[in-house]
Every structure is written in structure tokens, then in C-alpha cells.
Design a protein around this motif. Structure first.
Motif, PDB file in Angstrom:
ATOM      1  N   GLY A  53      45.596  42.172  49.667  1.00  0.00           N
ATOM      2  CA  GLY A  53      46.002  42.226  48.269  1.00  0.00           C
ATOM      3  C   GLY A  53      46.702  40.976  47.796  1.00  0.00           C
ATOM      4  N   ASP A  54      47.632  41.167  46.856  1.00  0.00           N
ATOM      5  CA  ASP A  54      48.304  40.061  46.177  1.00  0.00           C
ATOM      6  C   ASP A  54      49.676  39.810  46.776  1.00  0.00           C
ATOM      7  N   ILE A  55      49.818  38.674  47.457  1.00  0.00           N
ATOM      8  CA  ILE A  55      51.081  38.349  48.110  1.00  0.00           C
ATOM      9  C   ILE A  55      52.069  37.691  47.141  1.00  0.00           C
TER      10      ILE A  55
ATOM     11  N   PHE B  54      38.144  30.986  50.663  1.00  0.00           N
ATOM     12  CA  PHE B  54      38.145  30.094  51.820  1.00  0.00           C
ATOM     13  C   PHE B  54      38.462  30.922  53.052  1.00  0.00           C
ATOM     14  N   THR B  55      37.450  31.573  53.564  1.00  0.00           N
ATOM     15  CA  THR B  55      37.601  32.372  54.769  1.00  0.00           C
ATOM     16  C   THR B  55      36.502  31.974  55.733  1.00  0.00           C
TER      17      THR B  55
ATOM     18  N   PRO C  93      37.618  41.536  50.812  1.00  0.00           N
ATOM     19  CA  PRO C  93      38.616  40.615  50.260  1.00  0.00           C
ATOM     20  C   PRO C  93      38.682  40.730  48.744  1.00  0.00           C
ATOM     21  N   PRO C  94      39.850  40.474  48.156  1.00  0.00           N
ATOM     22  CA  PRO C  94      39.969  40.519  46.693  1.00  0.00           C
ATOM     23  C   PRO C  94      39.075  39.467  46.050  1.00  0.00           C
ATOM     24  N   ASP C  95      38.704  39.717  44.801  1.00  0.00           N
ATOM     25  CA  ASP C  95      37.929  38.738  44.046  1.00  0.00           C
ATOM     26  C   ASP C  95      38.787  37.515  43.760  1.00  0.00           C
TER      27      ASP C  95
END
Length: 126
Positions: free
Chosen positions: A55-57, A42-43, A35-37
Motif C-alpha cells: 500500500g501507501d507508505i 520499478f520491481t 502491486p498498487p497502480d
């Protein structure tokens, strides 16, 4: 039941029981990629994750749709791409099945759980 049959039965049960336990040592739960930093993570494994979106949505500079069976290369591919093209800091990759991605492109959006994505791909691989 003879003693020999009983001993063979017990050894068989013990052998298969130990084999099953050892096979479960590996976790197959997503997310499969790193997962990205983020300051807030919250996973909850098996519950709060979307392993096919990476990535970045929010306001991505590049959106790539990959066929679903390419998820295993995403970590290395994204790291290498960002090293070669450091100007791209916000990249989004989807690794859904190609037919689903084609429907998403045609419809203009996709809904996964409670999340609606309306991004158009810059690159579509299948």
C-alpha cells in the motif's frame, strides 16, 4: 547392465526430469499481492520488492499490522475495505511475523534493506 534395467533407468530419468520441469512452471517470487497502480513501476522480480509491505507508505490514513501468514488475503481484504470505506485511499498493511511486528512497535521503527519505517499501527492483528 541388462537391456531391461537400462530401459527402466532411462524411463525413470525421463519421468522425474519431466516432473521437475512441470513443478517449476509456477513462480513463487514475491510480490504475492497485486502491486498498487503507479505511473512508474520499478520491481525486478527477486531483487527489488518488499512483499510484506503493501500500500501507501507516505502519509497513510490507516496502518494495519497483520501476522505474516495473512499475506494471502491482503488483495481481497484491501479491495473490499476500500469499497466499504472509500474515504480511506491511502492504506498501509504490513504482513511480517507477529514477533517482528511487536518488536517494531516497541522500538518505534524497523529497517528493511535500505528503508526505515517509523509508522505506528492503527490496528495490530496477531
Amino acid at each position: 547392465m541388462s537391456k531391461l534395467k537400462l530401459i527402466i533407468f532411462i524411463l525413470t530419468v525421463v519421468f522425474f526430469n519431466n516432473t521437475i520441469v512441470m513443478a517449476q512452471d509456477h513462480r513463487f517470487d514475491p510480490p504475492w499481492n497485486t502491486p498498487p497502480d503507479a505511473k512508474v513501476q520499478f520491481t525486478i522480480p527477486g531483487i527489488d520488492n518488499v512483499p510484506d509491505i503493501y500500500g501507501d507508505i507516505n502519509d497513510p490514513q490507516l496502518v494495519v499490522f497483520f501476522a505474516g501468514n495473512q499475506f494471502m488475503v491482503i488483495d481481497d481484504l484491501m479491495k473490499s475495505f476500500k469499497l466499504k470505506y472509500p474515504q480511506y485511499t491511502r492504506v498501509l498493511a504490513e504482513t511480517l511475523p507477529p514477533g517482528i511486528l511487536a518488536k517494531q512497535i516497541e522500538a518505534g521503527s524497523i529497517v528493511i534493506g535500505n528503508m526505515r519505517i517509523t509508522l505506528k499501527p492503527d490496528v495490530y492483528t496477531a
